[in-house]
Design an enzyme around this catalytic site. Sequence first.
Site, PDB file in Angstrom:
ATOM      1  N   HIS A  85       0.865  -1.185   0.093  1.00 49.68           N
ATOM      2  CA  HIS A  85      -0.139  -0.044   0.180  1.00 49.68           C
ATOM      3  C   HIS A  85       0.547   1.416  -0.218  1.00 49.68           C
ATOM      4  O   HIS A  85       2.500   1.214   0.697  1.00 49.68           O
ATOM      5  CB  HIS A  85      -0.497   0.078   1.250  1.00 49.68           C
ATOM      6  CG  HIS A  85      -1.636   0.795   0.983  1.00 49.68           C
ATOM      7  ND1 HIS A  85      -2.903   1.627   0.348  1.00 49.68           N
ATOM      8  CD2 HIS A  85      -1.777   2.442   2.077  1.00 49.68           C
ATOM      9  CE1 HIS A  85      -3.823   2.700   0.699  1.00 49.68           C
ATOM     10  NE2 HIS A  85      -2.228   3.244   1.943  1.00 49.68           N
ATOM     11  N   ASP A 166     -14.943   2.219   8.123  1.00 41.80           N
ATOM     12  CA  ASP A 166     -14.729   2.675   7.274  1.00 41.80           C
ATOM     13  C   ASP A 166     -14.165   3.670   6.408  1.00 41.80           C
ATOM     14  O   ASP A 166     -14.197   5.457   6.151  1.00 41.80           O
ATOM     15  CB  ASP A 166     -12.679   2.110   7.009  1.00 41.80           C
ATOM     16  CG  ASP A 166     -11.906   3.032   6.065  1.00 41.80           C
ATOM     17  OD1 ASP A 166     -11.653   3.716   7.374  1.00 41.80           O
ATOM     18  OD2 ASP A 166     -11.811   2.965   5.280  1.00 41.80           O
ATOM     19  N   ARG A 173     -14.943  13.252   8.187  1.00 39.25           N
ATOM     20  CA  ARG A 173     -13.840  13.037   8.318  1.00 39.25           C
ATOM     21  C   ARG A 173     -13.257  13.998   6.990  1.00 39.25           C
ATOM     22  O   ARG A 173     -12.457  15.537   8.041  1.00 39.25           O
ATOM     23  CB  ARG A 173     -11.990  11.817   8.685  1.00 39.25           C
ATOM     24  CG  ARG A 173     -13.018  11.434  10.100  1.00 39.25           C
ATOM     25  CD  ARG A 173     -11.605  10.147  10.090  1.00 39.25           C
ATOM     26  NE  ARG A 173     -10.506  10.631   9.666  1.00 39.25           N
ATOM     27  CZ  ARG A 173      -9.552   9.776   8.846  1.00 39.25           C
ATOM     28  NH1 ARG A 173      -9.530   9.129   8.387  1.00 39.25           N
ATOM     29  NH2 ARG A 173      -8.137   9.875   8.627  1.00 39.25           N
ATOM     30  N   SER A 188      -7.465   3.943   9.487  1.00 38.80           N
ATOM     31  CA  SER A 188      -8.276   3.485   8.286  1.00 38.80           C
ATOM     32  C   SER A 188      -7.544   2.384   7.553  1.00 38.80           C
ATOM     33  O   SER A 188      -7.827   2.113   6.149  1.00 38.80           O
ATOM     34  CB  SER A 188      -8.076   5.539   7.613  1.00 38.80           C
ATOM     35  OG  SER A 188      -8.848   4.965   6.219  1.00 38.80           O
ATOM     36  N   LYS A 192      -8.520  -1.598   6.317  1.00 35.93           N
ATOM     37  CA  LYS A 192      -9.288  -1.794   4.673  1.00 35.93           C
ATOM     38  C   LYS A 192      -7.762  -3.280   4.244  1.00 35.93           C
ATOM     39  O   LYS A 192      -8.610  -3.694   3.268  1.00 35.93           O
ATOM     40  CB  LYS A 192      -8.587  -0.819   4.276  1.00 35.93           C
ATOM     41  CG  LYS A 192     -10.138  -0.308   3.966  1.00 35.93           C
ATOM     42  CD  LYS A 192     -10.303   1.460   2.814  1.00 35.93           C
ATOM     43  CE  LYS A 192      -9.203   2.329   3.363  1.00 35.93           C
ATOM     44  NZ  LYS A 192      -9.344   3.299   2.603  1.00 35.93           N
TER      45      LYS A 192
END
Length: 468
Positions: A85, A166, A173, A188, A192
């Site tokens: 990621h 989330d 947010r 967050s 995921k």
Amino acid sequence: MTAHDAVSIIGAKRDGGELSDTQIDWAIAAFTRGEMADEQMAALAMAIVLRGMNRRETARWTEAMLRSGRRLDFTDLPRPTVDKHSTGGVGDKITLPLAPLVAACGAAVPQLSGRGLGYTGGTLDKLEAIPGWRADIGPDRMREILTDPAAGCVVCAAGADLAPADKRLYALRDTTGTVESIPLIASSIMSKKIAEGTAALVLDVKVGSGAFMRTHDEAYALATAMVELGADAGVETVALLTAMDAPLGRTAGNALEVAEAVEVLAGGGPADVVELTLALAREMVALAGLDTDPAAALADGRAMDHWRSMIRAQGGDPTAPLPTATHTETLSVPSSGILTGLDARAIGIAAWRLGAGRARQGDPVQAGAGIRLHAGPGDRVTAGRPLLTLHTDTPEAFPRAFEALVAAVTVNAAADPAPARGPLILDRVGPDRRPGHSGHRWTPHGHSGHPAGPLGSGHHAHPPVSGH
């Protein structure tokens, strides 16, 4: 179960207290079910931004978001699973060559990705520039592609049932000024990624003007929090901090970046894209327990074969021409010398104004829009020669794109020889399983000059780059 209410939980965090496991579980579950009002969760998020959460609270918050939906399970696959990621940056197309490269080394790469907010499209937007390619495939089809030895990797959209808490919280947010919190950002991202069912994870945390985290200390604190969350959830996690003051590679846009990724898979491409792809691949292969050299799989064409198989498996045609923009204009080099600065944020804003990115979820992006760079920092340039080519289907966007680039370029006429470029890999957080490194070296503790990271506030507002 102990009874809780939103007002007392908000007040506890507002006053600097630690939230109990049951308070966190109740808040996330109630918010997901719609029993905790949006304004109450917004107040709690603001209290967290101001007061922070410790490691236990952050881990429990992440676990509660995980439990709000489904968690995929790929433990029965014949290959070890590992994912990557990135926190996002300008020209960050690394997933495209990286996933097939790691699959070519023997791992299964289940990459659930997103559509970008901000400068340019996300990974899915880039891949959707390929004719026929589909992002929306179900878990059963994911498993088939991951099991196929010719592919072994998949990049697709996360289902609505993965960490739904989330999704609701992130949207809230984004509209209430509560994005800049390390516990909330880390949870967050990690809720995921853990929900994907991967056994190991490598994080690319960007640092610099074109990144969400502007400073090394901010990025290091976020990386540390995410590595610890992975460890707490049983997902071995490593993070690299990488430079994002200048764009990565020579393109920023969707189809433009796909073409550059294919160049890398073909054995060419910009040196920085190749370097980062191989650095992340080596970390992923090591975490997967595989004894192979990713550079060899890139050089001999195996990675390209896996790319083509992955694209075909998701309905795309890897041989089809990519979309091109209908209009282009060029920004010339202002003076001769060494290009010492090319601001990533300015390039990103210009690409966004050309149509490569979006301001709101659901906005369309132009597949062909973006910017091609004809030189990078450290290169010698000549006045009047092309420096940037701007691409768009909406030519009325050119003036505002050029406005963003007014101060983006720095040329030093006296620089001779060319100054050395700064390092691309700035730091590393996590256990070390790379060949030649013994033991389980945990870098957050004892790292010189950078704390293991307060899990609180102190992060500067910055336009969204990846929409973590």
